[in-house]
Write a protein that holds these residues in place. Structure first.
Motif, PDB file in Angstrom:
ATOM      1  N   CYS A   7       0.837  -1.203   0.000  1.00 42.49           N
ATOM      2  CA  CYS A   7       0.000   0.000   0.000  1.00 42.49           C
ATOM      3  C   CYS A   7       0.874   1.256   0.000  1.00 42.49           C
ATOM      4  O   CYS A   7       2.009   1.245   0.495  1.00 42.49           O
ATOM      5  CB  CYS A   7      -0.901   0.041   1.232  1.00 42.49           C
ATOM      6  N   THR A  39      -5.732   9.693  -0.919  1.00 44.54           N
ATOM      7  CA  THR A  39      -6.185   8.314  -0.783  1.00 44.54           C
ATOM      8  C   THR A  39      -5.014   7.383  -0.471  1.00 44.54           C
ATOM      9  O   THR A  39      -3.855   7.782  -0.534  1.00 44.54           O
ATOM     10  CB  THR A  39      -6.821   7.830  -2.095  1.00 44.54           C
ATOM     11  N   HIS A  50      -8.751   3.943  -1.614  1.00 44.86           N
ATOM     12  CA  HIS A  50      -9.778   4.404  -0.667  1.00 44.86           C
ATOM     13  C   HIS A  50      -9.266   5.609   0.118  1.00 44.86           C
ATOM     14  O   HIS A  50      -8.077   5.753   0.367  1.00 44.86           O
ATOM     15  CB  HIS A  50     -10.192   3.286   0.292  1.00 44.86           C
ATOM     16  N   GLY A  51     -10.231   6.478   0.442  1.00 49.91           N
ATOM     17  CA  GLY A  51      -9.883   7.650   1.254  1.00 49.91           C
ATOM     18  C   GLY A  51     -10.690   8.860   0.851  1.00 49.91           C
ATOM     19  O   GLY A  51     -11.013   9.035  -0.331  1.00 49.91           O
ATOM     20  N   THR A  77      -6.755  -1.400  -5.107  1.00 48.53           N
ATOM     21  CA  THR A  77      -7.804  -0.837  -4.260  1.00 48.53           C
ATOM     22  C   THR A  77      -7.424   0.595  -3.899  1.00 48.53           C
ATOM     23  O   THR A  77      -6.289   0.852  -3.487  1.00 48.53           O
ATOM     24  CB  THR A  77      -7.950  -1.652  -2.960  1.00 48.53           C
ATOM     25  N   TYR A 121     -13.755   8.438  -1.373  1.00 50.90           N
ATOM     26  CA  TYR A 121     -13.571   7.715  -2.645  1.00 50.90           C
ATOM     27  C   TYR A 121     -13.210   6.273  -2.346  1.00 50.90           C
ATOM     28  O   TYR A 121     -12.385   6.006  -1.453  1.00 50.90           O
ATOM     29  CB  TYR A 121     -12.456   8.378  -3.452  1.00 50.90           C
ATOM     30  N   ARG A 122     -13.793   5.364  -3.069  1.00 56.36           N
ATOM     31  CA  ARG A 122     -13.447   3.946  -2.908  1.00 56.36           C
ATOM     32  C   ARG A 122     -13.605   3.256  -4.248  1.00 56.36           C
ATOM     33  O   ARG A 122     -14.614   3.418  -4.937  1.00 56.36           O
ATOM     34  CB  ARG A 122     -14.349   3.312  -1.851  1.00 56.36           C
ATOM     35  N   ALA A 123     -12.595   2.476  -4.603  1.00 54.52           N
ATOM     36  CA  ALA A 123     -12.673   1.732  -5.864  1.00 54.52           C
ATOM     37  C   ALA A 123     -11.798   0.492  -5.755  1.00 54.52           C
ATOM     38  O   ALA A 123     -10.756   0.518  -5.095  1.00 54.52           O
ATOM     39  CB  ALA A 123     -12.205   2.587  -7.027  1.00 54.52           C
ATOM     40  N   GLN A 124     -12.284  -0.585  -6.373  1.00 54.34           N
ATOM     41  CA  GLN A 124     -11.454  -1.788  -6.459  1.00 54.34           C
ATOM     42  C   GLN A 124     -11.506  -2.260  -7.899  1.00 54.34           C
ATOM     43  O   GLN A 124     -12.583  -2.536  -8.426  1.00 54.34           O
ATOM     44  CB  GLN A 124     -11.978  -2.874  -5.512  1.00 54.34           C
TER      45      GLN A 124
END
Lengths: 229, 496
Positions: A55, A124, A87-88, A85, A91-94
């Motif tokens: 990450c 993010t 996120h933050g 992935t 906003y979130r996306a995978q």
């Protein structure tokens, strides 16, 4: 003599203008942010076994960001697909990196993974792991070079890593500076005082591009006149 | 009456010089606005020095200190706007996004401005330039840090004007009958040299040292012509003091200035009483000595003993002890190695082409990561080679005139030899000791920019009239084109 001076200067200025035009129209990666630059000279691999996750935090997304680019440390036609992935800050996306071999799949050295358009700019955390829970490990390009610096920290399975993962955000395919001049100027103005916006910078730029050669030509012609030639 | 005098003075001001000053001013403002904050050569260290001085009245310290290299306020700017990442890395970009801006604004809200006590690697520098720039910082005290940094950059404009104005005067001293065009070409070579305007657009004492050095060269040339006058000799003493109070590389000005003072006193021995000569000479030496001692005291007080003189004694104990190594290094800087010559002990050693052609004549911007195409540097190298050959031919063909102006030639040679000697000795000592770093940079040659312009003017003034016009016009137009191109390359590198 003054005509000769004018003609000579015109030749050099036209050649210069041609060179400048070439630079402005040269396609470049459409970068919206660089979380951590790609390795410069010495790549250090970050190996992710299936199930492991790397990450990177404090990654800035803009409304124009469409692609997350991660660099492959071992580009071969059989590189594994990645699960990315993000996120933050609302906003979130995978998403999965492109499958198979070809541009942006990792086999050519870069994983260009498309993400949904963010509605606003956000800080993010971007995490990466192999798409499959078993099988081949992913070898990503990181760097321990002193010159590769960023505010983002890289972690592997939650533990801080000394090797920084190269991570760049793009708006799409390559484009030239001349194709989006207002955006370029807005970016340049991001660091200037509030009363200096993109329009002021455009004026200064125009003054430099037109005024500097004009003043130079005028100085030469005036000097020749003062010399009486 | 007053306004008539002013108007008369304004109308007597050379118009070509005014145009070149205007062009250079636009370029300097352009560099200041388009180069992201703290992205110039070592700019964060220089800016941190100014901020610490302005906030606390004391400069930062080097070596083992408990503080931070930059203030919390600057740290927040660097971190959240990604300004450390872009230093020297062409693929990195500053943080333009709204999210980064918001994060920076949150971080900077209660951030301390005066806790950048060090360690700052530039703490060994004397404080004059930083004190000067601190005035601009104080003017912008109520504004955000980026605004203060911009004001600090813009404060370099008067220094740029001194460089160009004194360049004009120096060329006029050497070529009193060469005509306005040749003088304009020489001054244009200064005003339109991309590195001159670039360095005036970032926070860095090199532009101040260039201003003082150019003034010293102009005044030295005037001094050998007009003889021992208080204004010239004491002026040289003041300039020597200013140079060492700006940077330790200002030490290079001391030997040629001492030589000029001795020459002037010797040449004036028949016209002026011995007591007056002695007084003038002693006054100039005293002024320079005050400057040197003050610089040493302040510099060593902030960076430990021998730090200021480190420019000559080096960071290594082996440096000057290995003279054959130094000679080998200097030879290999300019030429291919001879048989049996050991290469300098470093992985990357920059030579003549990188320093003189790429980093000085052409220029490299940002933190040296913004370049022209290689073809441009190749063309400049050819032009510089041809120029040097032409200069030798001019010297040979006009030897009698050179001899008639031997004092001026000695002055110019003195500044060149002293500067290059100091740069090579300092560079060798950094190379000779671990970590064997190559620290010589093309901008260190800027104090010699007026000598470069005089050499160029010598060639332009010596060719037939039509060739003079073509050559001079080519020089001016190339300078303008390179300057604008350098600025646009910088915009594209950081913001496209």
């Amino acid at each position: 003599m003054r005509r000769l001076a004018l003609a000579t200067m015109a030749v050099f200025l036209v050649v210069g203008a041609f060179g400048i035009a070439k630079v402005l129209h040269h396609p470049r990666d459409a970068v919206t942010a660089v979380a951590t630059p790609a390795p410069l000279h010495d790549m250090t691999p970050i190996t992710l076994k299936p199930g492991q996750q790397a990450c990177e935090d404090a990654v800035a997304l803009s409304p124009g960001t469409r692609v997350i680019r991660i660099y492959s440390g071992a580009p071969t036609p059989e590189v594994p697909q990645l699960r990315v992935t993000v996120h933050g800050e609302g906003y979130r996306a995978q998403v999965l990196s492109p499958a198979g071999a070809g541009a942006g799949t990792g086999s050519d050295g870069v994983y260009d993974t498309r993400i949904p358009a963010p509605s606003r700019s956000a800080l993010t955390t971007v995490c990466v792991q192999t798409a499959q829970r078993s099988g081949q490990s992913a070898i990503l390009a990181g760097s321990r070079e002193a010159r590769v610096r960023s505010r983002s920290t890289t972690t592997v399975d939650g533990r801080p890593s000394e090797t920084k993962l190269g991570l760049v955000l793009l708006s799409g395919g390559p484009r030239s500076a001349a194709s989006h001049p207002k955006e370029v100027l807005q970016r340049a103005a991001a660091f200037d005082p509030p009363f200096i916006g993109w329009f002021t910078l455009a004026l200064v730029g125009l003054l430099a591009v037109i005024g500097v050669p004009a003043a130079t030509v005028w100085a030469a012609l005036r000097a020749l006149r003062d010399d009486g030639v | 009456m007053l306004s008539r005098n002013w108007r008369a003075r304004a109308s007597a001001f050379p118009r070509p010089l005014a145009a070149l000053l205007a062009a250079a001013t636009v370029l300097s403002i352009g560099w200041a606005l388009f180069t992201p904050p703290l992205s110039g050569p070592d700019e964060s260290g220089h800016a941190a020095y100014v901020q610490q001085l302005a906030q606390t009245g004391h400069g930062p310290h080097a070596g083992d200190t408990d503080g931070k290299p930059v203030s919390s306020e600057m740290e927040a700017l660097i971190g959240w706007r990604n300004l450390d990442s872009v230093i020297g890395v062409a693929t990195a970009r500053p943080g333009w996004s709204a999210a980064e801006r918001a994060a920076w604004e949150r971080a900077v809200r209660d951030a301390d401005r005066g806790d950048g006590t060090g360690p700052n690697p530039l703490a060994q520098n004397p404080p004059l330039y930083y004190g000067y720039d601190a005035i601009a910082y104080q003017v912008g005290r109520g504004w955000s840090l980026p605004t203060r940094l911009l004001l600090m950059r813009l404060a370099n404009l008067p220094l740029l004007w001194i460089v160009i104005g004194c360049g004009w005067l120096a060329i006029g001293e050497v070529f009193r009958r060469a005509g306005v065009f040749a003088r304009t070409v020489g001054t244009g070579a200064i005003a339109l040299l991309p590195m001159v305007t670039f360095m005036s657009g970032v926070i860095n004492p090199d532009i101040a040292l260039t201003a003082v050095s150019t003034a010293a060269i102009a005044l030295s040339l005037a001094a050998v012509r007009i003889g021992p006058r208080p204004a010239t000799l004491l002026g040289l003493g003041v300039l020597a003091a200013l140079a060492v109070l700006i940077h330790a590389r200002g030490l290079a000005l001391l030997p040629p200035i001492a030589l000029v003072i001795l020459m002037v006193l010797w040449r004036g021995r028949r016209d002026v009483s011995a007591g007056r000569l002695l007084g003038l000479g002693a006054g100039a030496v005293l002024l320079a000595a005050i400057g040197v001692l003050t610089a040493i005291a302040i510099s060593n007080g902030h960076a430990g003993t021998t730090s200021f003189s480190g420019e000559v004694t080096g960071s290594s104990s082996s440096g000057l002890g290995d003279l054959s190594g130094l000679l080998d290094y200097v030879w290999q800087f300019y030429f291919s190695p001879l048989t049996g010559m050991a290469p300098p002990p470093a992985d990357v050693v920059l030579g003549y082409r990188q320093i003189f052609v790429e980093q000085f004549l052409g220029g490299e911007f940002g933190s040296l990561e913004v370049h022209y195409a290689d073809a441009v540097y190749r063309a400049l190298q050819v032009a510089q080679g041809l120029g040097l050959i032409a200069l030798v031919v001019v010297f040979a063909r006009r030897w009698e005139r050179v001899r008639a102006h031997a004092a001026q030639a000695v002055v110019l040679l003195g500044f060149v030899v002293s500067t290059l000697l100091l740069l090579h000795v300092a560079a060798w000592q950094d190379l000779a000791a671990p970590p064997h770093a190559s620290l010589l940079a093309g901008r260190y040659l800027l104090p010699l920019v007026s000598v470069f312009a005089i050499a160029l003017t010598a060639v332009v003034a010596s060719v037939p009239p039509r060739a003079k016009v073509v050559l001079g016009s080519a020089v001016l137009a190339s300078g303008a084109a390179l300057s604008v191109a350098g600025l646009l390359l910088t915009v594209v590198r950081f913001d496209a």
